[in-house]
Design a protein around this motif. Structure first.
Motif, short mmCIF file in Angstrom:
data_model
loop_
_atom_site.label_atom_id
_atom_site.label_comp_id
_atom_site.label_asym_id
_atom_site.label_seq_id
_atom_site.Cartn_x
_atom_site.Cartn_y
_atom_site.Cartn_z
N ASP A 66 0.89 -0.84 -0.25
CA ASP A 66 -0.18 -0.15 0.11
C ASP A 66 1.05 1.30 -0.08
O ASP A 66 2.35 1.08 0.32
CB ASP A 66 -0.57 0.47 1.20
N LEU A 67 0.45 2.50 -0.23
CA LEU A 67 0.67 3.78 -0.39
C LEU A 67 0.37 4.90 0.52
O LEU A 67 -1.16 4.81 0.62
CB LEU A 67 1.82 4.04 -1.67
N THR A 68 1.19 5.55 0.97
CA THR A 68 0.90 6.87 1.92
C THR A 68 0.54 7.78 1.08
O THR A 68 -0.38 8.69 1.01
CB THR A 68 1.81 7.05 2.71
N VAL A 69 0.57 7.31 -0.48
CA VAL A 69 0.04 8.64 -1.50
C VAL A 69 -0.48 8.16 -2.88
O VAL A 69 0.52 6.94 -3.35
CB VAL A 69 1.34 10.01 -1.61
N THR A 70 -1.16 8.08 -3.25
CA THR A 70 -1.09 7.26 -4.88
C THR A 70 -0.04 7.37 -5.64
O THR A 70 0.12 8.19 -5.78
CB THR A 70 -2.56 8.18 -5.15
N GLY A 71 0.66 6.10 -6.24
CA GLY A 71 1.83 5.93 -7.21
C GLY A 71 2.02 4.81 -8.05
O GLY A 71 1.01 4.03 -7.17
N ASN A 72 3.34 4.58 -8.42
CA ASN A 72 3.42 3.34 -8.69
C ASN A 72 4.48 3.01 -7.98
O ASN A 72 5.79 3.82 -7.29
CB ASN A 72 3.61 3.65 -10.25
N VAL A 73 4.69 1.25 -7.78
CA VAL A 73 5.96 0.71 -6.90
C VAL A 73 6.80 -0.11 -7.87
O VAL A 73 5.35 -1.28 -9.02
CB VAL A 73 5.27 0.49 -5.79
N SER A 74 7.79 -0.11 -7.82
CA SER A 74 8.37 -1.29 -8.41
C SER A 74 9.97 -1.39 -7.80
O SER A 74 10.18 -0.95 -7.24
CB SER A 74 9.06 -0.02 -10.25
N GLY A 75 9.94 -2.67 -8.10
CA GLY A 75 11.15 -3.58 -7.40
C GLY A 75 11.24 -4.91 -7.59
O GLY A 75 10.40 -5.67 -8.10
N PHE A 76 10.99 -5.55 -5.86
CA PHE A 76 11.32 -7.05 -6.46
C PHE A 76 10.85 -7.36 -4.71
O PHE A 76 12.16 -6.12 -3.45
CB PHE A 76 12.03 -7.29 -6.33
N ILE A 77 10.99 -7.80 -3.94
CA ILE A 77 10.80 -8.51 -2.88
C ILE A 77 10.93 -10.38 -2.32
O ILE A 77 10.57 -10.82 -3.66
CB ILE A 77 9.06 -8.13 -1.76
N PHE A 78 12.16 -10.49 -1.61
CA PHE A 78 12.43 -11.65 -1.92
C PHE A 78 12.04 -12.79 -0.22
O PHE A 78 12.05 -11.53 0.27
CB PHE A 78 13.70 -12.05 -2.35
N GLY A 79 12.08 -14.09 -0.51
CA GLY A 79 12.00 -14.87 1.17
C GLY A 79 11.04 -16.02 0.58
O GLY A 79 11.56 -16.62 -0.09
N THR A 80 10.58 -16.40 1.48
CA THR A 80 10.39 -18.29 1.86
C THR A 80 8.86 -18.14 2.03
O THR A 80 8.62 -17.77 2.40
CB THR A 80 10.77 -18.87 2.71
N GLU A 81 8.49 -19.20 1.78
CA GLU A 81 7.19 -20.21 2.03
C GLU A 81 7.88 -21.23 2.95
O GLU A 81 8.27 -22.23 2.26
CB GLU A 81 6.21 -20.51 0.48
N GLU A 82 6.82 -21.22 4.00
CA GLU A 82 7.06 -22.12 4.50
C GLU A 82 5.86 -22.87 5.48
O GLU A 82 4.87 -21.85 5.07
CB GLU A 82 7.95 -21.57 5.91
#
Lengths: 73, 182
Positions: free
Chosen positions: B166-182
């Motif tokens: 979510d954002l505090t101000v409307t916009g576009n987000v780019s990038g990546f998130i990494f982790g695990t599923e467990e």
């Protein structure tokens, strides 16, 4: 078809540890209590846990790769 | 072996690769040797024949898990094997967008991320609608990477929960998130 028996389960927080046997072989798996709680009834919970035990005891065999060939080097 | 070490000794059951217990049979000797060397922990299984005349040493496969102290106990150290791409995802402020839906019965665990937003403000990480954490106030179009050494960081509160941005101000987000599923 594998014979799966659930022999015991313990919970620590949200983490549930289940012990059982698959065709007589002892297996231990872990799952989430929050997921078990989301399942409709005991039968569904048992089926889910039994599936985990079976998958742990009998992991899917890797796909065979055919490397048979005649080569000249 | 000292008397104290003997008092603290515990029985160890060995299993072969098929899961069957390894047990001593006949009159032969069966011993396990663990040796700490510069290369780490080495293990060997020694089988002695009757009369201890014939003796052979086998390699003994071992498993080890890295663990780290987490305040009230020990937890296995995670290694990311899931990456979620966040490709210019349009987010209306206070309207979270799902970026990670784990497999049935699983939880997501965020180990790190690198994100930017097209407008100045914070990116908020939500756990099926509930805020778990947010970035500092970011400058527009400027990458922000999760600090290193966050360890196992953050796991979802319940199985099947989604990870939302979510954002505090409307916009576009780019990038990546990494982790695990467990």
């Amino acid at each position: 078809m594998a014979q799966v028996q659930i022999t015991g389960a313990t919970a620590e927080g949200d983490r549930v540890t289940v012990a059982g046997t698959v065709d007589g072989k002892e297996v231990i798996v872990q799952c989430w209590k929050s997921h078990l709680d989301s399942l409709a009834n005991k039968a569904a919970k048992v089926a889910y846990v039994a599936g985990l035990l079976k998958d742990r005891a009998q992991p899917a065999a890797p796909a065979a790769i055919d490397l048979a060939a005649t080569v000249t080097v | 072996m000292s008397a104290q070490a003997t008092a603290n000794a515990r029985a160890v059951i060995l299993y072969d690769p098929s899961g069957a217990p390894i047990r001593k049979v006949g009159g032969g000797g069966l011993g396990v040797t663990l040796v700490r060397s510069s290369d780490g922990l080495e293990a060997g299984l020694t089988v002695a024949g009757d009369g201890a005349a014939a003796q052979s040493t086998l390699n003994l496969p071992t498993l080890a898990f890295q663990e780290a102290f987490v305040g009230g106990g020990w937890d296995m150290v995670r290694l990311a094997n899931v990456v979620k791409n966040v490709a210019a995802v349009a987010i209306t402020a206070a309207t979270p967008v799902t970026v990670w839906t784990p497999a049935a019965g699983k939880k997501w665990r965020v180990l790190g991320f690198a994100l930017s937003t097209t407008v100045a403000g914070s990116i908020i990480f939500k756990d099926s609608g509930t805020e778990r954490f947010r970035t500092p106030l970011l400058v527009a179009n400027t990458p922000f990477a999760c600090p290193p050494n966050m360890g196992n960081f953050l796991i979802s509160a319940a199985a099947n929960n989604t990870l939302q941005l979510d954002l505090t101000v409307t916009g576009n987000v780019s990038g990546f998130i990494f982790g695990t599923e467990e």
